[in-house]
Design a protein around this motif. Structure first.
Motif, PDB file in Angstrom:
ATOM      1  N   ILE A 171       0.903  -1.329  -0.213  1.00 21.87           N
ATOM      2  CA  ILE A 171       0.002  -0.151   0.051  1.00 21.87           C
ATOM      3  C   ILE A 171       0.705   1.412  -0.017  1.00 21.87           C
ATOM      4  N   PRO A 172       0.648   2.207  -1.053  1.00 22.71           N
ATOM      5  CA  PRO A 172       1.601   3.483  -0.845  1.00 22.71           C
ATOM      6  C   PRO A 172       1.152   4.080   0.169  1.00 22.71           C
ATOM      7  N   TRP A 173       1.802   3.972   1.406  1.00 27.76           N
ATOM      8  CA  TRP A 173       1.387   4.581   2.470  1.00 27.76           C
ATOM      9  C   TRP A 173       2.509   5.523   3.176  1.00 27.76           C
ATOM     10  N   VAL A 174       2.128   6.670   3.620  1.00 33.73           N
ATOM     11  CA  VAL A 174       3.024   7.442   4.640  1.00 33.73           C
ATOM     12  C   VAL A 174       2.490   7.817   5.813  1.00 33.73           C
ATOM     13  N   GLU A 175       3.224   8.022   6.626  1.00 39.64           N
ATOM     14  CA  GLU A 175       2.957   8.379   8.252  1.00 39.64           C
ATOM     15  C   GLU A 175       1.587   9.474   8.393  1.00 39.64           C
ATOM     16  N   GLY A 176       0.587   9.190   9.004  1.00 41.50           N
ATOM     17  CA  GLY A 176      -0.447  10.147   9.076  1.00 41.50           C
ATOM     18  C   GLY A 176      -1.522  10.031   8.186  1.00 41.50           C
ATOM     19  N   GLU A 177      -1.134   9.192   6.928  1.00 44.08           N
ATOM     20  CA  GLU A 177      -2.297   9.202   5.899  1.00 44.08           C
ATOM     21  C   GLU A 177      -3.489   8.530   6.378  1.00 44.08           C
ATOM     22  N   ASP A 178      -4.717   8.508   5.647  1.00 40.25           N
ATOM     23  CA  ASP A 178      -5.807   8.075   6.035  1.00 40.25           C
ATOM     24  C   ASP A 178      -6.462   7.343   4.773  1.00 40.25           C
ATOM     25  N   ALA A 179      -7.409   6.708   4.948  1.00 33.90           N
ATOM     26  CA  ALA A 179      -8.156   6.002   3.825  1.00 33.90           C
ATOM     27  C   ALA A 179      -9.469   5.520   4.197  1.00 33.90           C
ATOM     28  N   LEU A 180     -10.643   5.546   3.338  1.00 37.27           N
ATOM     29  CA  LEU A 180     -11.697   4.863   3.377  1.00 37.27           C
ATOM     30  C   LEU A 180     -11.687   3.744   3.986  1.00 37.27           C
ATOM     31  N   LEU A 181     -12.182   3.246   4.856  1.00 34.75           N
ATOM     32  CA  LEU A 181     -11.938   1.926   5.424  1.00 34.75           C
ATOM     33  C   LEU A 181     -12.201   0.796   4.537  1.00 34.75           C
ATOM     34  N   GLY A 182     -13.690   0.903   3.973  1.00 31.03           N
ATOM     35  CA  GLY A 182     -14.373  -0.228   3.173  1.00 31.03           C
ATOM     36  C   GLY A 182     -13.592  -0.416   1.981  1.00 31.03           C
ATOM     37  N   ALA A 183     -13.363   0.712   1.266  1.00 30.24           N
ATOM     38  CA  ALA A 183     -12.702   0.713   0.141  1.00 30.24           C
ATOM     39  C   ALA A 183     -11.390  -0.009   0.047  1.00 30.24           C
ATOM     40  N   LEU A 184     -10.494   0.376   1.188  1.00 29.85           N
ATOM     41  CA  LEU A 184      -9.355  -0.276   1.271  1.00 29.85           C
ATOM     42  C   LEU A 184      -9.285  -1.826   1.480  1.00 29.85           C
ATOM     43  N   VAL A 185     -10.039  -2.369   2.563  1.00 29.95           N
ATOM     44  CA  VAL A 185     -10.197  -3.659   2.585  1.00 29.95           C
ATOM     45  C   VAL A 185     -10.876  -4.346   1.243  1.00 29.95           C
TER      46      VAL A 185
END
Length: 489
Positions: free
Chosen positions: A137-151
């Protein structure tokens, strides 16, 4: 001696705790609680049935929150605490089988497919087990995401519908698709931050495994320390209880807060606005208590503990940035329907049933209160609660009681094959009861709090801010009380 005058706006749990804490810190303070409705308690509501009393709002708190248990003990409520039975909760996904709620997940997100293999198909299991080695996952500290879409993207829609949404729906009155990861599962977001900071691939299964390991270690530490803490339920329990409640329902807590506070409580008294006091005043604030801005009372400090939209209106002049954020916040509504039965013959041997979002039923969950809580069984008899409603669709909240009773009976029969024949029902609608904890919620809240912090003597508390649940609201309210008293003492 001149008394300190403090206004607490909102007579729910947070407001009453703040008023109690202010009175405890300064017994001579003149504390006034303004409550718009005809009763205090907010979403902690205990009602009387023919055979006894039951909660129709929150019914429990997380027992491992020792800070909450210590607070209740300080109020003299230690002997009023009760713990649930050893029964497990069930999960219905519409396949004709009542499943157990998986225990080795992070709010439904598994570290491996074995945790949810009975709840999803083989293709989904394969996706879960491959997720840890898939592209990061292209993730950096402090990032957020819509939970349902990510899962759904990483593990498949069945994990969202069958596990994550049912587990989160009762807490946040929203489906996983409408919730932000960081606000609703902060420990998972923190684990993803940690992976990113160490240059390791960020995946959901890796992060979930890290969280589960942390939980195991924390549980062992609690068990090791429980014997030394006589106020902890862990000290006398073979297995630590997850939840705790009160023998008289949350009325026990509300009554204790009222009785042990010197605050004056005014019901049916909405506070329309908090304004800066004029140059000639010896106080900091005016609280507008009528339809006209001339109907005001003066205070040295104010704690606002009202729902998001109401708080936004009240702070429009004194903290406009916060007011704009709160005024545009999405709010979720829900319904609790209680049914008292002649006996418990139809109720399965489980504490309740969560319902998957794709099961085609109206109810999102059933709580079998008389199975879950031995004291409810003793005092009230057979009693269950059906829950309805989620953010984005309040059609069920708008239904009348007869319709919701029919839906509950039909849904219960679809799951268990048993037809309910209630002797008594009670309906409680919670309009706009919770904010939607969407993507970026924490960031917006921090901006609002920064704006409010510029106003000396003004503090806020409640489920809007940093977490839902009784312990979180108590902790926030006590901290708000401490801060306002630090400015006036």
């Amino acid at each position: 001696m001149v008394k300190t005058c403090v206004a607490v706006i909102g007579g729910g749990l947070s407001g009453l705790v703040a008023a109690y804490e202010i009175s405890r810190r300064d017994p001579n303070a003149d504390v006034v609680v303004f409550e718009a409705s005809d009763a205090v308690g907010g979403k902690l509501k205990t009602v009387d049935l023919a055979t006894g009393s039951v909660d129709v709002g929150a019914e429990a708190y997380l027992a491992f929150r020792a800070d909450a248990t210590r607070f209740f003990t300080s109020l003299g409520l230690k002997d009023r605490l009760r713990y649930p039975s050893d029964l497990k909760s069930g999960l219905w996904i519409g396949d004709g089988t009542l499943h157990s709620v998986p225990s080795r997940t992070v709010m439904g997100i598994p570290a491996e497919s074995s945790s949810v293999k009975d709840l999803v198909d083989s293709d989904t299991c394969a996706r879960i087990d491959a997720e840890g080695e898939a592209y990061a996952i292209p993730w950096v500290e402090g990032e957020d995401a819509l939970l349902g879409a990510l899962v759904a993207e990483r593990m498949g829609q069945q994990v969202v519908d069958h596990v994550v949404s049912p587990l989160l729906g009762g807490v946040y009155s929203s489906r996983a698709e409408d919730l932000g990861l960081r606000a609703t599962i902060p420990e998972l977001a923190a684990a993803m931050d940690e992976l990113a900071n160490h240059g390791e691939p960020v995946t959901l299964t890796r992060a979930a495994a890290a969280v589960l390991q942390q939980r195991d270690e924390a549980r062992e530490a609690r068990l090791a320390g429980g014997a030394a803490d006589e106020e902890s339920p862990i000290a006398s329990a073979k297995k630590p209880p997850v939840f705790a409640s009160f023998v008289g329902g949350y009325r026990d807590l509300i009554d204790a807060l009222i009785e042990q506070s010197s605050a004056t409580i005014r019901v049916n008294t909405p506070a329309a606005a908090v304004l800066p006091a004029g140059a000639g005043s010896s106080h900091r604030f005016y609280v507008v208590t009528g339809s006209s801005s001339t109907e005001t009372e003066e205070f040295d400090a104010v704690v606002v503990a009202t729902p998001a939209d109401v708080t936004g209106q009240q702070l429009a002049e004194i903290a406009p940035v916060a007011a704009d954020i709160l005024g545009s916040m999405d709010l979720a509504s829900s319904v609790v329907l209680g049914l008292r039965l002649p006996n418990d013959e139809a109720i399965p041997e489980t504490t309740g049933i969560l319902v998957s979002s794709d099961a085609g039923l109206h109810a999102k969950a059933f709580t079998f209160s008389s199975r879950k809580w031995p004291h409810v069984d003793d005092q009230v008899g057979a009693f269950i609660r059906a829950s309805f409603g989620h953010w984005g669709d309040d059609s069920l909240v708008r239904e009348d009681e007869d319709t919701l009773v029919k839906y509950a009976i039909d849904d219960f029969e679809a799951i268990t094959g048993q037809r309910l024949h209630p002797e008594e029902t009670v309906l409680q609608k919670w309009w706009g009861g919770l904010p939607r904890y969407g993507m970026g919620h924490d960031e917006l809240i921090n901006v609002a709090l920064k704006d409010i912090s510029q106003v000396e003597g003004l503090e806020v508390a409640g489920a809007i801010w940093h977490g839902v649940g009784v312990p979180a609201c108590i902790a926030q309210a006590r901290e708000a009380a401490k801060k306002v008293m630090d400015t006036v003492m």
